[in-house]
Motif scaffolding. Structure first.
Motif, short mmCIF file in Angstrom:
data_model
loop_
_atom_site.label_atom_id
_atom_site.label_comp_id
_atom_site.label_asym_id
_atom_site.label_seq_id
_atom_site.Cartn_x
_atom_site.Cartn_y
_atom_site.Cartn_z
N THR A 201 0.97 -0.68 -0.04
CA THR A 201 -0.20 0.00 -0.05
C THR A 201 0.81 0.81 0.23
N ALA A 202 1.92 0.90 0.46
CA ALA A 202 2.72 2.32 1.36
C ALA A 202 3.49 2.12 0.03
N GLN A 203 4.02 1.50 -0.92
CA GLN A 203 5.28 1.36 -1.86
C GLN A 203 3.95 2.13 -3.32
N ARG A 204 2.56 1.24 -3.09
CA ARG A 204 1.99 1.91 -4.58
C ARG A 204 2.48 3.82 -4.43
N ALA A 205 1.73 4.59 -3.23
CA ALA A 205 1.91 5.64 -3.14
C ALA A 205 3.27 6.22 -2.94
N ASN A 206 4.70 5.45 -2.72
CA ASN A 206 5.89 6.28 -2.85
C ASN A 206 6.14 6.17 -4.42
N GLN A 207 5.59 5.24 -5.11
CA GLN A 207 5.84 4.91 -6.66
C GLN A 207 5.03 6.43 -7.33
N ARG A 208 3.84 6.58 -7.26
CA ARG A 208 2.92 8.04 -7.69
C ARG A 208 3.73 9.07 -7.05
N ARG A 211 6.87 9.61 -9.04
CA ARG A 211 6.80 10.23 -10.39
C ARG A 211 5.70 11.64 -10.72
N SER A 212 5.37 12.59 -10.02
CA SER A 212 4.78 13.99 -10.37
C SER A 212 4.72 14.17 -9.79
N ARG A 213 5.63 15.26 -9.76
CA ARG A 213 5.74 16.75 -8.68
C ARG A 213 4.66 17.60 -7.69
N THR A 214 3.70 17.43 -9.43
CA THR A 214 2.75 18.16 -9.15
C THR A 214 1.49 17.10 -7.71
N LEU A 215 1.40 16.04 -7.74
CA LEU A 215 1.45 14.99 -6.96
C LEU A 215 1.81 15.72 -5.50
N ARG A 216 2.62 15.72 -5.56
CA ARG A 216 3.50 16.25 -4.39
C ARG A 216 4.17 17.61 -3.99
N GLN A 217 3.34 18.31 -4.92
CA GLN A 217 2.37 20.11 -4.05
C GLN A 217 1.16 20.05 -3.52
N ARG A 218 0.30 19.05 -4.22
CA ARG A 218 -1.11 18.87 -4.50
C ARG A 218 -1.11 17.41 -2.92
N SER A 219 -0.86 17.33 -2.77
CA SER A 219 -1.34 16.04 -1.33
C SER A 219 -0.02 16.41 -0.45
N THR A 220 -1.15 16.14 0.85
CA THR A 220 -0.45 16.77 2.11
C THR A 220 1.19 15.61 1.96
N LEU A 221 0.27 14.73 1.89
CA LEU A 221 1.33 12.77 1.76
C LEU A 221 3.20 14.08 1.37
N GLY A 222 3.31 15.31 0.35
CA GLY A 222 4.13 15.55 -0.46
C GLY A 222 5.43 15.91 0.51
N ALA A 223 4.79 16.33 1.49
CA ALA A 223 5.83 17.08 2.28
C ALA A 223 6.65 15.57 3.20
N PHE A 225 6.85 12.71 2.33
CA PHE A 225 7.79 11.99 0.69
C PHE A 225 8.93 12.96 0.79
N GLU A 226 8.96 13.99 1.30
CA GLU A 226 10.05 14.60 1.13
C GLU A 226 10.72 15.16 1.59
N LYS A 227 10.64 15.09 2.41
CA LYS A 227 11.08 14.93 4.71
C LYS A 227 11.58 13.35 4.14
N ALA A 228 10.58 12.85 4.57
CA ALA A 228 11.57 11.15 5.06
C ALA A 228 12.05 9.90 3.72
N GLY A 229 11.95 10.77 2.65
CA GLY A 229 12.18 9.90 1.39
C GLY A 229 10.92 8.59 0.82
N SER A 230 10.30 8.09 2.18
CA SER A 230 8.96 7.29 1.12
C SER A 230 8.16 7.91 2.82
N VAL A 231 7.21 7.53 1.78
CA VAL A 231 5.99 7.15 3.18
C VAL A 231 5.66 6.17 3.77
#
Ligand SMILES: [Zn+2]
Length: 341
Positions: A201-208, A211-223, A225-231
């Motif tokens: 479940t986590a890997q599916r989120a991490n893969q997306r 792939r997508s900078r827009t997603l990292r900015q749009r989703s609160t999981l983006g932060a 991900f940027e901080k920890a390297g994965s969710v």
């Protein structure tokens, strides 16, 4: 004289031993570290600790060995439940072809059974957990999913644990849910575990997110991900609960496939109850409500949904109660091996 059963739960970190009564209640339990270093995890030493913990639990409960009917031991890895042998274990790398059932049985002077943790959890929930908390007569049939790093399962049918002809019954993690889907470690493609375990479940989120900078900015999981390297799957639950659209989408994909698996369970064995257990079940109602939603939405139109989908109730005691339970089950069926056999 009411009979008692000893449950031994051999985990990577702790060995737990508990004395359990006929109703599935724990009289006393002890927990000791499995070992302090890799060399300390030899079969010899760990089995010594298991036996010691078993005697301590009996002392603490004030129940002598003569009142104990049998002991159930949870296997820590790949094993032959019928022969009582553990072939290998990820948590105990020094172990090779260890006759765990025979050695524990001899050490304690009690008849013993070896069982896997998902089968034991299913029996425990049927006996003393979610399945015992229903009005009216006891349930006959219950299926349990363990949702952790992997996806496992256990089945109690007509009040008995089902192991199958070769010991591989109730392995929902490797039901093929998506033809030609993602490759699974087992060699198949599209297995349930490959989509619904905490890891995937986590890997599916991490893969997306990769792939997508827009997603990292749009989703609160983006932060995160940027901080920890994965969710992690726990991050996904937290963010989905607070309304993040992407986190909800990932969580919902997991819940939907689980619901389809639940429907398949019903069409196979028609159980009264399906129990969701394991680390991911800590999401609580957020898991069970979403699974139930999809379960009802995808259910056939011939009848109304029959099985109830509920959360496990035994929590950290599932191992000890389940292990004691399968010992009781084996005693009732008259299939307990002799001491040391
Ligand atoms: Zn698989």
């Amino acid at each position: 004289m009411s009979p008692f059963f000893l449950g031994l739960d051999l985990g990577g970190t702790n060995v737990k031993a508990g004395v359990v009564n006929e109703q599935g209640g724990i009289l006393a339990q002890v927990s000791v570290p499995t070992g302090s270093s890799p060399a300390d995890l030899s079969a010899e030493r760990v089995i010594g600790r298991i036996i010691e913990a078993g005697f301590q639990a009996m002392d603490k409960a004030g129940v002598g060995r003569r009142k104990m009917v049998a002991v159930g031991v949870l296997s820590p890895g790949q094993s032959s439940l019928e022969r009582g042998i553990v072939f290998r274990s990820a948590n105990l790398p020094l172990w090779r072809n260890v006759a765990l059932r025979q050695r524990v049985s001899r050490g304690l002077g009690l008849r013993a059974v070896l069982e896997n943790d998902a089968n034991a959890a299913a029996y425990g929930e049927w006996w003393a957990g979610a399945g015992s908390k229903t009005a009216g007569p006891r349930l006959n049939d219950l299926f349990l999913f363990t949702l952790g790093t992997g996806v496992g399962g256990g089945l109690v049918y007509e009040g008995k644990v089902v192991r199958g002809s070769f010991g591989f019954a109730a392995e929902p993690g490797h039901w093929i849910m998506i033809p030609g889907g993602e490759p699974c470690g087992c060699g198949q493609h599209g297995c349930l575990e490959r989509y619904c375990s905490a890891k995937y479940t986590a890997q599916r989120a991490n893969q997306r997110l990769v792939r997508s900078r827009t997603l990292r900015q749009r989703s609160t999981l983006g932060a995160v991900f940027e901080k920890a390297g994965s969710v992690t799957s726990a991050d996904i639950v937290v963010h989905a609960k607070s309304g993040d659209v992407f986190a909800l989408e990932i969580w919902d994909e997991t819940c939907r496939l689980l619901a389809l698996a639940c429907i398949n369970v019903c069409h196979m064995i028609d159980p009264q109850m399906i129990v969701l257990a394991g680390g991911m079940s800590q999401a609580g109602r957020f898991l069970v409500d979403r699974v139930n939603h999809h379960f009802k939405a995808h259910w056939w139109k011939m009848t109304r949904p029959t099985a109830r989908i509920v959360l496990a109730r035994l929590g950290n005691d599932a191992g000890v109660i389940g292990a004691a339970g399968v010992a009781k089950d084996a005693a009732e069926r008259g299939v307990l091996p002799g001491v040391g056999e």
